[in-house]
Write an enzyme that holds these catalytic residues in place. Sequence first.
Site, PDB file in Angstrom:
ATOM      1  N   SER A   1       0.718  -1.174   0.023  1.00  0.00           N
ATOM      2  CA  SER A   1       0.193   0.122  -0.189  1.00  0.00           C
ATOM      3  C   SER A   1       0.455   1.367   0.372  1.00  0.00           C
ATOM      4  O   SER A   1       1.829   0.982  -0.279  1.00  0.00           O
ATOM      5  CB  SER A   1      -1.043   0.273   0.942  1.00  0.00           C
ATOM      6  OG  SER A   1       0.279   0.332   1.966  1.00  0.00           O
ATOM      7  N   LYS A   2       0.198   2.629   0.051  1.00  0.00           N
ATOM      8  CA  LYS A   2       0.808   3.653  -0.330  1.00  0.00           C
ATOM      9  C   LYS A   2       1.935   3.406   0.981  1.00  0.00           C
ATOM     10  O   LYS A   2       3.472   4.444   0.818  1.00  0.00           O
ATOM     11  CB  LYS A   2      -0.235   4.994  -0.036  1.00  0.00           C
ATOM     12  CG  LYS A   2      -0.512   5.223  -1.340  1.00  0.00           C
ATOM     13  CD  LYS A   2      -1.432   6.516  -1.330  1.00  0.00           C
ATOM     14  CE  LYS A   2      -2.235   6.762  -2.370  1.00  0.00           C
ATOM     15  NZ  LYS A   2      -3.862   5.886  -2.668  1.00  0.00           N
TER      16      LYS A   2
END
Length: 537
Positions: free
Chosen positions: A260-261
């Site tokens: 994820s980010k």
Amino acid sequence: MTATTDTPVRVRFAPSPTGKLHVGGARTAIYNWAFARAMGGTFVLRIEDTDPERSTAENTGIILRAMEWLGLDWDEGPGVGGACGPYFQTERTDTYQAALDQLIAAGAAYPCFCTKEELDAKRKKAEAEEGGYGGYDRTCRALAPEEAAARIAAGEPHVWRLAVPDDHGPVEFEDAVYGHMSFPLDVMDDMILKRTDGTFTYNFAVVCDDVNMAMTHVIRGDDHLSNTPRQVLVYEALGAKVPLFAHLPMILGPDGHKLSKRHGATSVEQFRDEGYLPDALVNFLALIGWSLDGETTIVPPEELCRVFSLDRISKKHGVMDPQKLDWMNGVYLREMDEDAWLAAAAPWIARAEAQGASVDDGAVIVPTPAPGEEAPVRDFGPGCEGWDEAVAAALADIEADPSAYAPVYPLVIERLNRLDEIPAKLEFLFWGAGVRLDEKSVRKVLLKEGARAEEALAACREALAREDVPWEAAALEEACRALAEPLDLKVKSLLQPLRVAVCGNMVSPPLFESIELMEPVDVLARIDAVAAEVFGA
Ligand code: GLU
């Protein structure tokens, strides 16, 4: 029906343009592309834009550009065309209708008039009384054909469902990664093929496309594994050959969690903007979940296209290791010849120039934070007014005369892992007679050493100013080094103050090679300005 590979390989990458091209999707694209190339087959790009709310033309553009940047050329698809087009699902509706008509004619699909409320009630009842909902109870499958036809003619809303054969055993298919797969039939209800609003479902459209585009293999993320048995039933109903599947295990972040980010860059675009090379990224992603021999780490794209095979895809989840990518990118950077490097580095050198040129002549910028304040950010950088124009102008200069910039190559190439390190490393070349000092370097090299540093700097300045010493790295270095003995200084103690005064930092590219590239008046002016600022000289 079993899949065979005796027909020419045809594979596809089928992104939904609901966002950017993420590393997981990029790796799927790479495997399809490399497999097609290795097998002398065809690589198709198909845009699955059927979700009107989330699909955008902008995302399609971003995905196509990312594919191009990675060098993943497609043989059929947007912009290229091909015999099996169109390659956007929204333009293929008539082919889905034709396939549905075929199923209807064969008695393999039927209209269902059950309303959402009725279905919800059935679901609730089954969950309460039978301990679980086993899927649609096939009420409408029992309708007499005349009655169904009359209700359709009367305009009653309906969906079309697949009539899963009663006598079908478990649904089986071959997966190149997971092996022989078998799913019990009782978990497959009569799935919807066409919705009340006339749109077709993903599981139906994707099979129609894969059949009509004659796909021999379907290589995709294992998030689709649970869709596959349903899709196999559609292939069978259409009387089509089931392709060989390869479901790819997910890519996880370094901490073992879903990528994820917070793990940093996740889209191809971001990696490009962080200064990675496309070939390095392709190599890196290919090796998350596939290996040549368990050892080799550098497999350039051309080689990948010769050696890629499905049987070396791992069943285990892959892990993204950003440090490995940095290392690999450095390897690719050093493999490039100077001209190619300069072409790739030009936008980053332009940033160094734009940043550097913003330091005024004579200015000594010491970014010392006031107590309780954060260190000031760069005065000029992305997002600042005039930044884009300044970078574009610098880039135009570089492109007009690349040879003038060629000398920066040896200054940075040895220690460079990412192109985005260039602006910070090379900014000082463009300061002219100004300087931006790194606070820690000032403290450690100049202030802590005090008079000794002041003396060393003054002596070096004198050596650099000598008329009889040519402005060339070797000669300048010799003249400065010769001062160590008379001053009774270690070479490091002698040269570090000079480095900080000229480059702003105690860590820099090779000092004298850098000095050679600058104007003598600028270098001397910097030294004077720093001495005045730091020692009050
Ligand atoms: N469009 C699907 C996705 O982006 C891929 C479908 C497939 O590969 O079968 O996840």
